[in-house]
Design an enzyme around this catalytic site. Structure first.
Site, PDB file in Angstrom:
ATOM      1  CB  SER A  19    -101.315   8.304   1.319  1.00 42.95           C
ATOM      2  OG  SER A  19    -100.219   7.806   2.073  1.00 42.95           O
ATOM      3  CE  LYS A  20     -99.631  15.846   0.235  1.00 45.10           C
ATOM      4  NZ  LYS A  20    -100.521  16.679   0.923  1.00 45.10           N
ATOM      5  NE  ARG A  21     -98.781   6.038   4.930  1.00 46.78           N
ATOM      6  CZ  ARG A  21     -98.614   4.743   4.737  1.00 46.78           C
ATOM      7  NH1 ARG A  21     -97.414   4.218   4.771  1.00 46.78           N
ATOM      8  NH2 ARG A  21     -99.645   3.954   4.505  1.00 46.78           N
TER       9      ARG A  21
END
Ligand code: GLU
Length: 462
Positions: free
Chosen positions: A240-242
């Protein structure tokens, strides 16, 4: 029979690196077997598909050099054919009309859930006469799936996987509005396109059972399936983005080379001995599905960055210079003399860069007019005494031939005359000319900047 693969993305957003890897595996597998690699855009979900998303896929594939061998197939153009096959199944008795209303289906679902059963269609129209149909309901076509036995998929990566047919209900293949479901469209298209191997993410493994039932109902030979594990984040959670970049565009913007990204994605989930750095040709020669592992892969950004540095060192200097010029020239192309300097210093610059963005940052001093901005460490080196020393060095440099060996000799002589080490002269000089404390060798920097520019930069410090 010659191998035919396809990459079949749904254009719902960016080109994810997991999809890019699927495309790469399809490409490499077909090339390895001297087959054909096709692209099918699965654009039947009109509400979610956009032109921009289609373009993002095409741009990404182009950048990664994974263009298909034949014209792109747009699934949305094939709806008449999907309907035709559904009608054929209806005519042969392998499918039936279902007149359930949405309310009825919702009720069936809730009842199942309340009783702790999985929400499956109960087959109530399987043997019912369409003459009993309620008025005003446009019927869906459902596959008359086998109730007994099991459906088996001999997956080339996952091994033999099976499901009891009692677990699968009679799926819709054509909706009441005449549009095909995903499962049906994929089977019809893969069959018509002559696909021999379906290589895709293992999130589609359960779909393979459904699709197998449609092949069997049509008496078509199914393709071989190969479901490859998904790419997870470094901590094992869904990427994911994180975790960092996920789309091909992001990696491109961060200064990764396409060949480095492909090399990394190939090694992620596929192995061949200790081979780490693999060109496209080597990858084609070595790739096969038996090297694909079953475990989920974990994205390792540091490893990708390391591979990128390797590929940058191997890349053509002219190409790298163009990439650097693009990054430095956000407000217009750099001046011709700046391009010449970048090109001349590239062999030294690329030795230390991990990304194209690093490379551009390390070349930025070449594009600056005096006085250029100084990093804090460079500022600290430029004490009043050091600045004075540089003003004394200027006439000595003015009288030197501007070639690296002559410049080196001149700096050494200047240092020796003052009883100093070379570094005591070279370090402040580097700070003054590049604004930084690290750069390619100082004689190369001097030669590339040229006499006039060097003297101007030293004067600007006085
Ligand atoms: N369109 C599907 C997706 O993007 C892939 C379908 C397939 O490969 O069979 O996930």
């Amino acid at each position: 029979m010659s191998v035919r693969t396809r990459f079949a993305p749904s254009p719902t957003g960016m080109l994810h690196i997991g999809s890019a890897r699927t495309a790469l595996f399809n490409y490499l597998f077909s090339r390895h077997h001297r087959g054909t690699y096709l692209l099918r855009i699965e654009d039947t979900d009109r509400a979610r598909n956009t032109e921009a998303a289609i373009q993002a896929i095409l741009d990404g594939l182009e950048w990664l050099d994974l263009r298909p061998d034949k014209p792109i197939v747009f699934q949305s153009t094939r709806e008449a054919r999907h309907a035709e096959v559904a009608q054929a199944l209806l005519a042969s008795g392998r499918a039936y009309l279902c007149f359930c209303t949405p309310a009825e289906l919702a009720e069936m679902r809730e009842a199942a859930l309340a009783e702790g059963r999985p929400p499956r269609y109960d087959g109530r129209w399987r043997n019912r006469d369409p003459a009993e149909a309620p008025p005003g309901v446009a019927p869906a076509i459902r596959l008359k799936a086998p109730r007994e036995g099991e459906t088996i998929v001999h997956d080339l990566v996952q091994g033999t996987v099976r499901v009891a047919n009692a677990e699968l209900d009679d799926m819709i293949i054509l909706r009441g509005d005449g549009t095909p479901t995903y499962q049906h469209a994929v089977v019809v298209d893969d069959h018509d396109m002559g696909i021999t191997h379906v290589i895709r993410g293992d999130d589609h493994l359960t779909n393979a059972f459904r699709q197998m039932q449609i092949y069997q109902a049509m008496e078509w030979e199914p393709p071989r399936f190969a479901h490859i594990p998904l790419i997870h984040g470094p901590d094992g959670a869904k990427l994911s983005k994180r975790h960092g970049a996920q789309s091909v565009v992001e990696f491109r913007e961060q200064g990764f080379l396409p060949e480095a990204l492909c090399n990394y994605l190939l090694r992620l989930g596929w192995g061949h001995g200790d081979a780490e750095v693999l060109s496209r040709e080597e990858a084609i020669r070595l790739f096969d599905l038996d090297g694909v592992g079953r475990a989920a892969s974990r994205m390792d950004y540091a490893k990708l960055t390391h591979l990128n540095a390797v590929w940058i060192r191997q890349a053509d200097d002219g190409r790298l210079s163009t990439e650097v010029a693009k990054r430095l020239g956000r407000n217009g192309a750099p001046a011709p003399e700046v391009l010449t300097r970048i090109r001349a210093l590239m062999p030294a610059l690329k030795e230390r860069a991990r990304t194209l963005n690093d490379l551009a940052a390390s070349a930025a001093f070449l594009a600056h007019a005096p006085a250029l901005p100084l990093e804090a460490k460079a500022q600290a080196l430029l004490t009043p005494a050091a600045r004075e020393m540089l003003q004394e060095l200027a006439p000595a440099l003015a009288a030197t031939d501007f070639t690296p060996p002559a410049l080196d000799a001149s700096l050494r002589e200047f240092a020796a005359l003052r009883g100093e080490k070379l570094g005591t002269v070279a370090q402040p000089l580097r700070a003054a000319l590049t604004g930084s404390t690290s750069s390619p060798p100082i004689d190369a920097v001097l030669a590339v900047l040229g006499r006039e520019e060097v003297l101007a930069r030293l004067r600007a410090l006085a």
